[in-house]
Structure formats: C-alpha cells, structure tokens
Design a protein around this motif. Structure first.
Motif, PDB file in Angstrom:
ATOM      1  N   LEU A   1       0.826  -1.214   0.000  1.00 31.96           N
ATOM      2  CA  LEU A   1       0.000   0.000   0.000  1.00 31.96           C
ATOM      3  C   LEU A   1       0.859   1.262   0.000  1.00 31.96           C
ATOM      4  O   LEU A   1       0.467   2.291   0.544  1.00 31.96           O
ATOM      5  CB  LEU A   1      -0.946  -0.009   1.203  1.00 31.96           C
ATOM      6  N   LEU A   2       2.009   1.179  -0.643  1.00 31.36           N
ATOM      7  CA  LEU A   2       2.859   2.350  -0.844  1.00 31.36           C
ATOM      8  C   LEU A   2       2.654   2.903  -2.249  1.00 31.36           C
ATOM      9  O   LEU A   2       2.389   2.151  -3.182  1.00 31.36           O
ATOM     10  CB  LEU A   2       4.330   1.982  -0.637  1.00 31.36           C
ATOM     11  N   ARG A   3       2.786   4.215  -2.382  1.00 30.46           N
ATOM     12  CA  ARG A   3       2.500   4.856  -3.668  1.00 30.46           C
ATOM     13  C   ARG A   3       3.668   4.760  -4.650  1.00 30.46           C
ATOM     14  O   ARG A   3       3.457   4.857  -5.849  1.00 30.46           O
ATOM     15  CB  ARG A   3       2.139   6.333  -3.444  1.00 30.46           C
ATOM     16  N   HIS A   4       4.884   4.607  -4.171  1.00 28.40           N
ATOM     17  CA  HIS A   4       6.057   4.456  -5.040  1.00 28.40           C
ATOM     18  C   HIS A   4       6.091   5.527  -6.137  1.00 28.40           C
ATOM     19  O   HIS A   4       6.237   5.220  -7.330  1.00 28.40           O
ATOM     20  CB  HIS A   4       6.074   3.070  -5.680  1.00 28.40           C
ATOM     21  N   LYS A   5       5.990   6.776  -5.749  1.00 23.79           N
ATOM     22  CA  LYS A   5       5.952   7.852  -6.741  1.00 23.79           C
ATOM     23  C   LYS A   5       7.196   7.881  -7.626  1.00 23.79           C
ATOM     24  O   LYS A   5       7.124   8.293  -8.799  1.00 23.79           O
ATOM     25  CB  LYS A   5       5.800   9.203  -6.028  1.00 23.79           C
TER      26      LYS A   5
END
Length: 316
Positions: A121-125
């Motif tokens: 649930l990380l966005r990893h922009k």
C-alpha cells in the motif's frame, strides 16, 4: 515585481516547501495510450488482460466511470484504459501512503524495491520517472536515483513473462500500463540542472510558465497538453485522431531507448524558446504550444504501439 510575478514566486516557494506531484500525461493521455494498445492486442491477449484486471481492488470504481449503455466489448476496452491511470489514482487514495523522502518522490529504503502485489500500500511515486540530468550552463550533475521507471518496467515485464501468480501479474500489469505511457512523456526522462537549481528542476516541476495564466508548472503543462478529461469516451476521440506510429520505431522494445528518446526530446523540444534558464515564469507562445501538442500526439501513439507489442509478445 508585478502582482502576477509575486503570485508565481509564492506558488513556487510553496511547491519547494511541500513537495511537488509528478504525473505523466493526464488521465486522458494515459487512457489514450491504453486505447491505442488495446486495439492492437490479439483476441487471446485481450482475454488475458481482462482476466488479470478483474483482480485489481479498484475495479468497482473504474466501472463507475464507464458511460451507461456502453457495449460490452467497449466496456472491456475502457476498463483497460482506466487501469492505466490507477498508479496516479492511488496518489489521492487514503489507503495508500508515501514512502521515501522529498514528499515520496525519492527512493529511500528497502520498501522502494518491493514487488509483492496489492498488499503493498505504498504509492512508489519515484517509479514514475527517470530524471536523467543535463545542464545548459555547466552546472554539476547528480546521479540518477534507483529504482525508477527504467528498473520497474524491466521488473514488471519479467513477471508478466513468467509463471508467477496471477495476483502479482495483475498488480504489475496495472503499473506497466501506466509506466510505458509515463516514460514517453519527455519530462519523465529528464531533469535540468542550473545555477539557480543546483539540485535539478524535478523534471520541470520547479519551472513556472504562464499558459496563459501564471502559476503553472512546466511539467504540468506537458502532462495536460492533450486535455484534462477523466472520461474514457473522450480519450477514445483523441486516440482516433492520433498519427500512426512508425512501424520501425514501434518495434523498438528496449526501454532504455524509449527513455533516451524522451531525454533528447526534453532538450530539443521542451527546454527551448520561450523556456529560458532558471525558474521562470516563462510565457508559453502559440508556436510552442502547437509544437508540444504535435510531439505529444506522436509520443502517445508510439507508447500505445509499444505497449501492445510487449503484451502480445511477452505476457503469459
């Protein structure tokens, strides 16, 4: 300093203080890439991507974006198109959180290399771009952080071509649909370093333009050049008007070459008159806007053709 310029300066200061969003095309641009790709898929691959995208937990929200009365076959295509926007949509989803520094735009720590599927649930922009550095005034350049769009496209392609579980393939497919579009946006492949921006301009996010209203980021100008609609029906209209992708270029499957094309385009087509050295603001001219639109249409068409080639030739 004029009132308008003071407003631009304030906007820029706030962006530096709180971080800046990094997108690649707008939702309409990403859906246009996906529409172009879907039309090139074999029937077998269409069935395969349809099955995988049913596993994305956000799918119920995608269905709400499809116009009522859309024929079933067009619904399948539109789901594929909307899936290409999912990695941007999670940036505003409270179930997801940023990781890394600089408002989540710089990879720091072991979490940056995760590829575990939807439990992540990380966005990893920082997966969305590769800030290849260049300078127009001799400023010292910084190394490119990893992981980034180049490393992740390779990782996702490897999973899609493997016998890994479908749940992981669904996650990686959703990301791949997006990232192939991202790396064809010139400002997702370059960052300009200069005497007033010794840490780089974050792919044009720290350069202000007036287009015609001031306070617009150069990166956002390029993201939005095809339009800002969130409608898959509007994206199909844009896709129908795209120039055909040259077959010789469409067959290039080396992601590093795609990114180098964007890097070269940034220097030759983005950071040119009226975009001067420094932070701006710079006034966008009709000629610049017209050239930007023409280039964007070519890059989106090429991204769609290449995405289809990946899925037709590599997806299991």
């Amino acid at each position: 300093m004029s009132k308008g310029c003071r407003l631009c300066a304030l906007t820029l200061a706030l962006m530096v203080a709180f971080g800046v969003p990094v997108y690649g095309w707008d939702n309409l641009g990403h859906m246009t890439v996906a529409a172009t790709a879907y039309r090139r898929l074999t029937p077998t691959k269409r069935d395969r991507v349809d099955a995988l995208l049913k596993l994305n937990p956000d799918r119920p929200n995608w269905l709400k974006l499809i116009p009522p009365g859309t024929p079933p076959e067009d619904q399948r295509m539109m789901v594929f198109m909307i899936a290409a926007t999912w990695p941007d949509r999670i940036k505003s989803d409270s179930h997801y959180s940023d990781d890394g520094t600089e408002n989540g735009n710089r990879p720091d720590g072991a979490s940056s290399r995760l590829n575990i599927g939807y439990p992540d649930l990380l966005r990893h922009k920082y997966w969305h771009f590769v800030d290849e550095p260049f300078t127009q005034d001799g400023t010292k350049l910084a190394p490119v952080p990893t992981p980034n769009a180049l490393t992740q496209i390779a990782a996702f392609r490897a999973v899609l071509a493997s016998n890994k579980p479908d749940a992981l393939k669904s996650y990686d497919l959703s990301w791949l649909l997006h990232l192939v579009g991202d790396v064809h946006q010139p400002l997702h492949g370059a960052a300009r370093f200069g005497k007033t921006q010794r840490d780089g301009d974050a792919g044009g996010n720290l350069v202000q333009v007036c287009a015609p209203t001031c306070g617009v980021r150069l990166h956002a100008f390029w993201d939005d050049i095809l339009g800002t609609s969130d409608s898959p029906a509007d994206a199909l209209v844009v896709a129908n008007a795209l120039p055909p992708a040259p077959a010789q270029l469409a067959d290039v499957m080396d992601t590093a070459k795609w990114i180098d094309e964007s890097f070269q385009s940034a220097q030759q087509n983005v950071y040119v008159t009226p975009i001067g050295l420094g932070k701006g603001p710079f006034n966008i001219t009709p000629a610049y806007r017209g050239a930007a639109l023409a280039l964007a249409r070519k890059r989106v068409a090429l991204a769609g053709a290449r995405l289809a080639n990946i899925l037709n030739n590599e997806l299991k």
